[in-house]
Design an enzyme around this catalytic site. Structure first.
Site, PDB file in Angstrom:
ATOM      1  CD  GLU A  88      -2.505  -1.263   2.705  1.00 36.76           C
ATOM      2  OE1 GLU A  88      -3.581  -1.858   2.747  1.00 36.76           O
ATOM      3  OE2 GLU A  88      -1.948  -0.769   3.705  1.00 36.76           O
ATOM      4  CG  ASP A 135      -4.795  -4.429   9.047  1.00 36.64           C
ATOM      5  OD1 ASP A 135      -5.038  -5.543   8.538  1.00 36.64           O
ATOM      6  OD2 ASP A 135      -3.676  -4.101   9.436  1.00 36.64           O
TER       7      ASP A 135
END
Lengths: 345, 345
Positions: B62, B233
């Site tokens: 990410e 998450d």
């Protein structure tokens, strides 16, 4: 194939410059161009997205990620035309090549220099495919930070020998003339764009103003010319008169991004463009006639940085450049991150 | 205010660890928590976006960018639960703090350690606002890389003194017990989640499995408990039984991201959540009764890294840590990038 995080390299700007100098600038541009060609030929294997841009009154900051099944790469790059007044480069960049299977960064390095090399490599690669065969002369409109690299790229990949130079900043051309002389290349100063482009095979526009400029007018373009438009690369920043884009096929890197950032932002969303992979995979014939005008509307795409990062990574491995201490901790027991804290705590 | 690029710092994982050790781990977590609180209080000043995730069969990579008018920050972070088997951390991270006016990176550094610190800082900060006053005991479900930092954060910010530990990996709990002892903190091992959570004020779930797990069941939750759900998450990765989310107000960092990645991915798009800024700006009362159950569905948001990077930058300036050679070239004449090539060329 799993690498250990211990093979991670962090290369400073000095490390990268030394690496390029050791291997040779022309060889590096040629090697990066080979990687770019190979990667565009397997275009369909990449997960692509337009860059993520954050705009401010003075410039833009971008993140450019891309991945195939093996590697993930991204670049941080800014564009702040007024930086020059502060003694800072207009464009600064760094980035990373990481492993998809583990997320481990294999290489983190300066890309300020490499951005100039990969832009020149892409420009020369496209020109090799679509410029008139035996092109010998190129006008360089904009003699700033990237201009020497364009000259080296076109000289070594296309055997361009004659460079016609123009910049609104007289000192920029002075600097380029000095650097070309060091490289054994022939540059000639002109006092207007119209004069500089007269009779050349290729026109490269590579200016930095963050405005919709019309550096090139339709009257400047003669049959057979190839236009390498590099400086129009963000919203509101263009260099070519819109009518020039109707004079011949327009090649772009990645249409969704180019329609936002490139010269083609001046045209409707359905304006026909050819993506480079179509050219390199043989789906588009490119130039079909010596009198064709061809246009490369270059904005710079993440895949070119991916190709360049792979090149730098391979070169650093081959030449054994160690770089700086690792950016990421190497842990004997990965669940014991706490053990990485010095015992002084 | 314009900085020179010469103030740029590149801090390795060792540099960051030394910096944290020199200033003190607890002081760093507290300082980062202060920055996070201050930044969430001015939430409206930030240009926010959900993180840009690239998924692969083994994990996720990410990029997390965010900016205010003065600074731009981003983090690179991966999540690869199988890395442990290869001797690599599950989560590795690095990032940068840059100047909006020039695009110059001021700090590039490892964030692997700092991610653990800022996650603990955020957890403790939220618990300080919404957990039952005078909370003294916390269950730590998941005793991996981040667990020590959670314990330190809750001990120093909330005066939690009793830690109930559970992990499916017996050795992970061994490691946590050893590290807690070094810190002078009291941990106690339990053989099931149900036993570990019995009678505690706060439950922290911080496991790494990339699956929809139900680590906590509704029966485990008693009136007055605060749940700090950290490990759920990313899409398809949750820890709490969905019904737990109906037991009390659910606090999230940034709803658009949490609805994709957090525990609330199990709920419809209009499931009510409270963003932290609403709590910190006083627009939501938080806990209104000692018997309320409160839930923090933490996924980690770019703003927390922004706050942490500012903290590290200030600390490095104050303690005068130099770091590695600059990642970005410093040029006497910014238009003469070519001059950065060594003369050997």
């Amino acid at each position: 194939m799993i690498h250990s995080a211990k093979t991670m390299r962090c290369l400073s700007a000095d490390n990268v410059a030394a690496l390029v100098a050791q291997h040779g600038l022309a060889a590096c541009i040629a090697g990066i161009a080979d990687n770019i060609a190979a990667d565009f030929k397997r275009w369909q294997e990449f997960e692509k997205s337009s860059r993520l841009a954050t705009h401010s009154p003075l410039g833009v900051i971008e993140l450019m990620p891309i991945a195939d099944q093996q590697y993930y790469a991204f670049k941080y790059v800014n564009g702040h035309p007024k930086n020059e007044q502060l003694g800072l480069p207009t464009i600064m960049a760094f980035g990373a090549l990481c492993e998809m299977d583990t997320g481990a960064p294999l290489l983190v390095c300066d890309l300020t220099l490499i951005t100039a090399l990969r832009t020149a490599a892409t420009s020369a690669l496209v020109a090799k495919w679509v410029a008139r065969p035996n092109s010998k002369s190129m006008a360089l409109i904009g003699n700033g930070a990237q201009s020497e690299f364009q000259a080296v790229g076109f000289h070594h990949l296309l055997e361009v020998t004659e460079f016609h130079l123009f910049d609104v900043d007289y000192k920029a051309t002075d600097k380029l003339l000095r650097n070309l002389a060091k490289l054994g290349l022939k540059g000639r100063r002109f006092t207007s764009v119209a004069e500089a482009v007269q009779g050349v095979d290729i026109i490269t526009t590579i200016t930095a103003d963050k405005t919709n400029a019309t550096i090139l007018l339709p009257d400047d373009i003669k049959p057979g010319m190839h236009i390498n438009g590099v400086g129009g690369d963000c919203p509101g920043k263009t260099e070519l008169h819109a009518d020039i884009l109707d004079m011949g096929p327009v090649f772009v890197e990645y249409a969704p991004q180019s329609r936002i950032e490139g010269e083609v932002q001046q045209k409707p969303q359905d304006f026909p463009v050819i993506e480079l992979w179509e050219l390199l995979q043989g789906r588009h014939p490119g130039r079909t006639n010596p009198d064709n005008v061809t246009i490369f509307d270059s904005v710079g795409f993440a895949l070119e940085d991916f190709s360049a990062l792979r090149y730098v990574h391979d070169l650093a491995n081959r030449l054994g450049v160690a770089g700086s201490p690792a950016l990421i901790p190497s842990l004997p027991d990965p669940k014991n991150l706490f053990s990485f804290m010095p015992p002084a705590l």
